[in-house]
Design an enzyme around this catalytic site. Structure first.
Site, PDB file in Angstrom:
ATOM      1  N   ASP A  65      21.628  40.108  -2.380  1.00  0.00           N
ATOM      2  CA  ASP A  65      22.780  39.900  -3.259  1.00  0.00           C
ATOM      3  C   ASP A  65      22.391  39.759  -4.723  1.00  0.00           C
ATOM      4  O   ASP A  65      23.262  39.611  -5.590  1.00  0.00           O
ATOM      5  CB  ASP A  65      23.603  38.685  -2.802  1.00  0.00           C
ATOM      6  CG  ASP A  65      22.802  37.393  -2.755  1.00  0.00           C
ATOM      7  OD1 ASP A  65      21.644  37.424  -2.296  1.00  0.00           O
ATOM      8  OD2 ASP A  65      23.329  36.349  -3.169  1.00  0.00           O
ATOM      9  N   HIS A 139      14.113  27.737  -3.805  1.00  0.00           N
ATOM     10  CA  HIS A 139      14.994  28.487  -2.923  1.00  0.00           C
ATOM     11  C   HIS A 139      14.223  28.764  -1.636  1.00  0.00           C
ATOM     12  O   HIS A 139      13.145  28.203  -1.401  1.00  0.00           O
ATOM     13  CB  HIS A 139      15.457  29.767  -3.631  1.00  0.00           C
ATOM     14  CG  HIS A 139      16.610  30.452  -2.948  1.00  0.00           C
ATOM     15  ND1 HIS A 139      17.683  29.774  -2.416  1.00  0.00           N
ATOM     16  CD2 HIS A 139      16.841  31.766  -2.707  1.00  0.00           C
ATOM     17  CE1 HIS A 139      18.519  30.630  -1.883  1.00  0.00           C
ATOM     18  NE2 HIS A 139      18.040  31.855  -2.036  1.00  0.00           N
ATOM     19  N   ASP A 210      19.483  31.255  -7.625  1.00  0.00           N
ATOM     20  CA  ASP A 210      19.735  30.387  -6.470  1.00  0.00           C
ATOM     21  C   ASP A 210      18.683  29.281  -6.427  1.00  0.00           C
ATOM     22  O   ASP A 210      17.478  29.563  -6.452  1.00  0.00           O
ATOM     23  CB  ASP A 210      19.656  31.190  -5.168  1.00  0.00           C
ATOM     24  CG  ASP A 210      20.760  32.233  -5.069  1.00  0.00           C
ATOM     25  OD1 ASP A 210      21.575  32.334  -6.007  1.00  0.00           O
ATOM     26  OD2 ASP A 210      20.799  32.953  -4.054  1.00  0.00           O
ATOM     27  N   HIS A 268      27.650  31.653  -8.397  1.00  0.00           N
ATOM     28  CA  HIS A 268      27.210  31.884  -7.024  1.00  0.00           C
ATOM     29  C   HIS A 268      28.123  31.125  -6.056  1.00  0.00           C
ATOM     30  O   HIS A 268      27.673  30.354  -5.207  1.00  0.00           O
ATOM     31  CB  HIS A 268      25.739  31.489  -6.832  1.00  0.00           C
ATOM     32  CG  HIS A 268      25.089  32.167  -5.658  1.00  0.00           C
ATOM     33  ND1 HIS A 268      25.060  31.609  -4.407  1.00  0.00           N
ATOM     34  CD2 HIS A 268      24.457  33.351  -5.555  1.00  0.00           C
ATOM     35  CE1 HIS A 268      24.429  32.433  -3.578  1.00  0.00           C
ATOM     36  NE2 HIS A 268      24.056  33.505  -4.257  1.00  0.00           N
TER      37      HIS A 268
END
Length: 307
Positions: A65, A139, A210, A268
């Site tokens: 993504d 992450h 992220d 996000h």
């Protein structure tokens, strides 16, 4: 001096009809910079009119993504006869995966594509007036965030005082503003500090990609003008955020509060909040008193200089 941020994609891993996967476009004067390139990024660039003159792409991590927009974007540049080189910055150990994406359609682009792996603390790009460096995030894979940090600007030139000191209007003004003393016709030397104020801070924009809430983000974002932070979940899903390597809106607010940033952008956003993101904003604002907004696709803002 322009520093404009356009959110091209603000969804979590699963896109919605209103939100595309992650991508943020930054125009800094004549430079066009892209942070992550989720699926459909090129169409979002067309839709929101940001232009295609991107010199550098900054990838936070190699999850789909955040990178599946690269093949289409590179192919379109190829079709359009691009000659200018492109540099893709990415975390250590991910260049080979991204190189596969660049060549996913089985051909080599007609323009140079460079892959530059970075680790936390590395300066990915250094220009005359700013730099972009990587910082540590947490992450589920190799990942970094990025700081766009402008260098201090010259202090204000006090023309009125310079004239009072006898400095003639003309080149000597520029000499003083550049930090060099000047000598007047009577032999008097005027020093720069007599007519030039203290250096003025530039602007800072921080993009986490992220991440879990981490101290490294607080350090990177200290006094930042804009912090763009992962806010995938609401606060009632802290365990889910921890398991998946993301942050809640409240956690993003805490990071912004600790870093004393001026503005917080939540992004996000999980598809489960497609109908209502108001609670995310409320949760961040419960711990952060600065300006907070939930970013949406097409949201554009100019980042002003600090007062």
């Amino acid at each position: 001096m322009t520093l404009r941020v356009t959110f091209l994609g603000t969804s979590g891993a699963v896109p919605t009809t209103e939100r595309s996967p992650s991508s943020v476009f930054v125009r800094r004067e004549g430079d066009s910079l892209l942070f992550d390139a989720g699926e459909g990024t090129q169409r979002q660039m067309m839709r929101f009119g940001v232009g295609f003159d991107v010199s550098d792409i900054f990838v936070t991590h190699a999850h789909g993504d955040h990178v599946l927009g690269l093949p289409g974007l590179v192919q379109t540049w190829d079709f359009n006869g691009r000659d200018d080189p492109l540099t893709i910055h990415c975390p250590q150990g991910t260049a080979s995966n991204l190189d596969d994406l660049v060549h996913a359609v089985g051909s080599t682009p007609s323009f140079p594509v460079h892959l530059n792996e970075v680790s936390a603390g590395d300066v990915a790009v250094e220009r005359e007036e700013y730099e972009i460096r990587a910082f540590e995030v947490q992450h589920r894979t190799r990942a970094v965030g990025y700081v766009l940090d402008e260098f201090d600007r010259k202090g204000r030139f006090d023309r009125e005082h310079a004239e009072e000191l006898g400095v003639p209007v003309g080149p000597k003004f520029s000499t003083l503003h550049e930090g060099e003393p000047v000598e007047l016709e009577d032999g008097t030397v005027v020093e720069p500090e007599q007519v030039v104020g203290d250096p003025r801070p530039g602007r800072t924009v921080v993009y986490t990609g992220d991440t879990r809430p981490v101290d490294a983000t607080v350090e990177a974002a200290e006094d930042a003008d804009l912090l763009i932070h992962d806010a995938t979940f609401s606060d009632d899903m802290t365990d889910r955020a921890r398991t998946t390597g993301h942050s809640t809106a409240g956690e993003a607010g805490e990071i912004a509060d600790w870093a004393d940033v001026r503005r917080l952008a939540l992004t996000h956003i999980s598809s489960r909040y497609a109908g209502d993101v108001g609670m995310l904003k409320d949760q961040a604002e419960s711990v952060f008193s600065g300006e907070t907004f939930v970013a949406h696709d097409g949201y554009e803002l100019d980042v002003p200089f600090p007062e």
